[in-house]
Design a protein around this motif. Structure first.
Motif, short mmCIF file in Angstrom:
data_model
loop_
_atom_site.label_atom_id
_atom_site.label_comp_id
_atom_site.label_asym_id
_atom_site.label_seq_id
_atom_site.Cartn_x
_atom_site.Cartn_y
_atom_site.Cartn_z
N SER A 88 -3.87 10.66 4.03
CA SER A 88 -5.29 10.37 3.84
C SER A 88 -5.97 11.51 3.08
O SER A 88 -6.93 11.28 2.33
CB SER A 88 -5.99 10.06 5.16
N TYR A 94 -5.10 10.70 -0.48
CA TYR A 94 -5.92 9.59 -0.98
C TYR A 94 -7.31 10.08 -1.37
O TYR A 94 -7.85 9.70 -2.41
CB TYR A 94 -6.04 8.48 0.07
N TYR A 119 -5.27 20.18 -5.01
CA TYR A 119 -4.22 19.17 -4.88
C TYR A 119 -2.85 19.83 -4.80
O TYR A 119 -2.01 19.46 -3.99
CB TYR A 119 -4.27 18.21 -6.06
N GLU A 160 0.65 8.84 7.54
CA GLU A 160 -0.66 8.25 7.26
C GLU A 160 -1.74 9.32 7.33
O GLU A 160 -2.64 9.36 6.51
CB GLU A 160 -0.97 7.13 8.26
N ARG A 190 3.67 10.84 -6.80
CA ARG A 190 3.02 12.15 -6.59
C ARG A 190 3.77 13.29 -7.28
O ARG A 190 3.18 14.29 -7.65
CB ARG A 190 2.87 12.44 -5.10
N ALA A 221 0.83 -1.21 0.00
CA ALA A 221 0.00 0.00 0.00
C ALA A 221 0.86 1.26 0.00
O ALA A 221 0.53 2.24 -0.66
CB ALA A 221 -0.93 0.00 1.21
N ARG A 222 1.98 1.22 0.73
CA ARG A 222 2.77 2.45 0.88
C ARG A 222 3.81 2.62 -0.21
O ARG A 222 4.01 3.71 -0.73
CB ARG A 222 3.47 2.45 2.25
N ASP A 244 2.57 2.89 -4.22
CA ASP A 244 1.54 3.90 -4.41
C ASP A 244 1.84 4.65 -5.72
O ASP A 244 2.71 4.26 -6.47
CB ASP A 244 1.60 4.84 -3.21
N LEU A 245 1.12 5.74 -5.96
CA LEU A 245 1.38 6.47 -7.19
C LEU A 245 2.55 7.44 -7.01
O LEU A 245 2.96 7.72 -5.87
CB LEU A 245 0.13 7.20 -7.67
N LEU A 260 3.46 17.72 0.21
CA LEU A 260 3.85 16.31 0.25
C LEU A 260 4.47 15.99 1.59
O LEU A 260 5.26 16.79 2.11
CB LEU A 260 4.85 16.01 -0.87
N VAL A 293 -5.73 1.85 8.84
CA VAL A 293 -4.54 2.43 8.22
C VAL A 293 -4.97 3.10 6.91
O VAL A 293 -5.50 2.44 6.03
CB VAL A 293 -3.49 1.34 7.92
N ALA A 294 -4.71 4.39 6.78
CA ALA A 294 -5.22 5.15 5.62
C ALA A 294 -4.73 4.57 4.30
O ALA A 294 -5.49 4.41 3.35
CB ALA A 294 -4.82 6.61 5.74
N SER A 295 -3.43 4.23 4.24
CA SER A 295 -2.88 3.73 2.97
C SER A 295 -3.52 2.39 2.59
O SER A 295 -3.83 2.15 1.43
CB SER A 295 -1.37 3.59 3.07
N PRO A 329 -2.16 3.87 -8.90
CA PRO A 329 -1.04 3.43 -8.06
C PRO A 329 -0.31 2.27 -8.73
O PRO A 329 -0.89 1.55 -9.55
CB PRO A 329 -1.73 2.93 -6.78
N SER A 347 -9.96 0.22 -1.17
CA SER A 347 -11.05 0.81 -1.95
C SER A 347 -10.71 0.74 -3.44
O SER A 347 -11.60 0.58 -4.28
CB SER A 347 -11.34 2.23 -1.45
N TYR A 348 -9.42 0.83 -3.77
CA TYR A 348 -9.00 0.67 -5.16
C TYR A 348 -9.26 -0.75 -5.66
O TYR A 348 -9.81 -0.97 -6.74
CB TYR A 348 -7.52 1.01 -5.30
#
Lengths: 477, 477
Positions: B136, B139, B113, B132, A103, A96-97, A100-101, B118, A186-188, A151, A194-195
């Motif tokens: 969020s 996300y 955004y 995290e 940024r 997840a971390r 990711d994409l 970051l 955990v947010a990530s 991601p 959800s993805y």
């Protein structure tokens, strides 16, 4: 509907993480027996194992040659289930971390996009050619943006989906993710979930699913899954199963080509003269009428087999398609209804009664009407001066072994308020605009209406505990 | 591979727009016969019809209630094919332009955004909790951005995909879109097409497809599709079809649950002792060996049935799965090869020869070796002083009715340079890093290697025209 709601509705237990691990690779859970008794050795063994799986995950995401890709996906999906619960958690958080994409890249594209000037677009014909030219820059950047907003772990999901056994693996992996998210938010990982859920919704769109009429002629390996996953009204033995697949009954499942021989969700139907009032008539009585005289198709159970597909609403489409199929096969059938449990009623009612007892009598909401209160106090033989009706009701409903159902006095006194409050619970109690009861929410969202409440419709332990034995008919169309 | 390439490979003709229209609703194409002879009436009739379909399209995108949605989707998909070619073009351009994404909303989100900071993300453990929290917000915004970047027409695609018959409709609609784009390059429609193609790739992922072993026992309605769409080596009659499904042969198709009874793509296989050198042995000779002695599975034809799925590479996965199935069924088979046409060879060679003739002799690349030139001039009986070898070759290859193949002198003189130049064409001629020949590119991209060139392997009119009768074996693994 939220995930918890659906898992309540589908009544599938979230499989705990450990059994899978111990089944697939017993060595991983008891390294002591293998590598002597040095805990140093164990540690380095599990550490090495973890690193191997992590590396195969990395390869599965990053390599491009098609030859090695299959090996990497195999290594990852086999290795994953050989890890301990804790290592799987570590790996999923890493996915997840760290995958990711990008940024920085997203920001770069955003800046480019904001520098573009929107075409005037006043819609006049002369503009349209010019607009097309300007817009093509937008189209290109928007496409790049869509791509940059994916991601890196999307690659893993996509590749697994087209890999043999991969869809099933993703469903199992998501069950793990949901287990972790129930413990800690955990947010990530929630973003990853959800993805993944969105991907699963696409892949498992009803267009990709095959409706299968499950019969006694199906392979035992498929039928055993029906027995294992039917959790609304558990199947007790082979005779019970055979009856549910026999005359006057139907069972339909949704199958996905990539997960053969295992319905993702199935529904059980009884063909009846009238909408059934008790589960007894449906489950245990012989069909009282020949099939050709049936005018009602009664859905009495719907069960999902994949905890990892929680939140992917397959049930809605399944019901819709089954209605179409039955209507076509048996034109006389004009009523489509359910006989459904009300899983949240007693929890809601008991907590209402308990909080009324604790609160100040001035502000207390009286859930009972005066005549109901009188009836209850009389039937229970308590003194009206010492107790109020709600206390009596709470005591009766929480008495051991549901004694009240055996009393000719108590049952009628409880029936009136219970039926009235149950109707209120189903119709008026909401959470974020949705019905509080998960099953009610499911059917109402699908477009069904509440038909009738049925007293003493399910006298099983479970039925009494959930809803004092009350069941409800939802009517479709 | 580009779209044109695949459509050449699959050898399916792009169905023209009009026949579909006239088949589905003959009234729409000849309103004159119906509504008298006033062209004013016709105009208002077609205009009204167009507006109805446009409105149903709008409803299908914008309404939310599930009840009316099915009606809107039915109205749109039926109405669409009743429109004239020109009206369908108008409607598709409208869909591409007016149901695009909301650029103002996208810009708003982009600005939000860019205002986010970051997280430092130096990877130290203490940061991770804080990260995290910060992440969020990212996300959430990224999710909203992904959503905002979806054009409104995505709703129509998604809804059609889950609607009965909708996937097939989308495939037919895309065939129309591709036809329009071949005539004129409209940026908005091209963006729509590329979006729709991505959707189709997801929906038609191999995990959603069922491999079906097509046999003589299959319904005639399915077999008729094989006859209709087999375009590599057309099936001449029922006996021919029966032979291709009989002993020593296999035919496999990919079926999608939402398009029953109609393989999206199918492949024909011959079980042989050795890799075949001519199509004659495969198509017309009786199998010379019993199946159990076969050691080679030869793919001699692969055909797509859906022009609207151009660019969706189903062939690669089909070959992979068929190899797995055959290997499992018949462990003795260890060679997997094709006998493939070389559709672009003669076009390439003739244009090379013609441009050499036009260009200055100093800079002219001589495609022929000196000894080949001598042999050719001798065999043709031309005078060496007046002609060069390339001119002679061009004249021979373009002579009517392929006279050269009947000449014992000319055939051997042409064989050496043709085989050599064909090898060069397949191995070295590239376009954007890919093999120039569409079929070569398809197999090489799938991981196959060029095995052997076969002289006089396909003496049919088509084989001579495409590749002077040469065919090639590609070897898998």
């Amino acid at each position: 509907m939220n995930k918890k709601g659906l898992s309540v509705l589908m009544r599938t237990k979230m499989r705990p993480l450990s059994p899978v691990s111990s089944k697939v690779n017993p060595m991983a859970t008891s390294p002591q027996e293998r590598s002597g008794n040095s805990s140093q050795n164990d540690l380095s063994y599990t550490q090495r194992k973890f690193e191997q799986v992590r590396d195969s995950m990395h390869s599965a995401i990053s390599i491009s040659k098609s030859e090695n890709l299959d090996d990497a996906l195999d290594a990852f999906s086999e290795g994953y289930f050989s890890l301990s619960v804790e290592d799987r958690r570590k790996l999923l958080l890493m996915l997840a971390r760290e995958y990711d994409l990008n940024r920085m890249q997203v920001r770069e594209l955003l800046k480019q996009y904001l520098n573009l000037e929107l075409p005037s677009g006043d819609g006049s014909k002369d503009d349209s050619q010019e607009d097309e030219g300007t817009l093509s820059t937008f189209y290109r950047l928007e496409r790049n943006l869509r791509h940059a907003l994916k991601p890196s772990y999307e690659v893993l999901f996509e590749r697994l989906n087209t890999h043999p056994g991969g869809l099933k693996f993703l469903s199992n992996m998501r069950a793990d993710i949901l287990s972790i998210l129930m413990e800690e938010n955990v947010a990530s990982l929630r973003a990853l979930d959800s993805y993944l859920k969105e991907k699963l919704v696409t892949w498992l769109s009803p267009a990709n699913l095959e409706l299968h009429n499950i019969t006694w002629d199906d392979p035992a390996s498929l039928l055993e899954k029906i027995v294992a996953y039917e959790a609304v009204h558990p199947i007790s033995n082979l005779i019970d199963l055979k009856r549910r697949l026999g005359v006057g009954r139907r069972c339909f499942g949704y199958l996905h080509p990539a997960i053969p021989g295992e319905p993702l969700i199935f529904i059980e139907v009884a063909l009846m003269k009238d909408v059934a009032k008790t589960i007894q008539e449906v489950l245990w009585d012989d069909p009282p009428i020949p099939e050709c005289e049936a005018t009602c198709a009664l859905f009495y159970s719907i069960s999902s087999t994949q905890p990892g597909l929680s939140g992917v609403n397959l049930g809605k489409f399944l019901i819709k398609r089954v209605i179409d199929v039955v209507r076509k096969d048996m034109p006389l059938i004009c009523t489509f209804a359910t006989l459904s449990p009300i899983p949240g009623f007693m929890t809601w009612l008991l907590s209402k009664l308990a909080s009324a007892e604790r609160s100040d009598s001035t502000f207390r909401e009286n859930l009972l009407k005066p005549e109901e209160e009188v009836d209850l106090i009389n039937a229970s033989g308590e003194s009206a001066s010492e107790n109020n009706g709600m206390e009596v009701m709470l005591n009766l409903l929480t008495s051991p072994n549901y004694e009240w159902i055996h009393s000719d006095k108590l049952t009628p006194a409880l029936k009136t308020p219970l039926m009235r409050l149950c109707a209120r619970y189903l119709l008026r109690e909401k959470k974020r605009g949705k019905a509080l009861d998960s099953v009610a929410n499911f059917h109402l969202q699908n477009g069904a209406m509440i038909g009738r409440l049925n007293w003493m419709a399910d006298r099983s332990e479970k039925g009494l505990k959930q809803s004092a034995g009350i069941m409800v008919n939802y009517i479709y169309r």
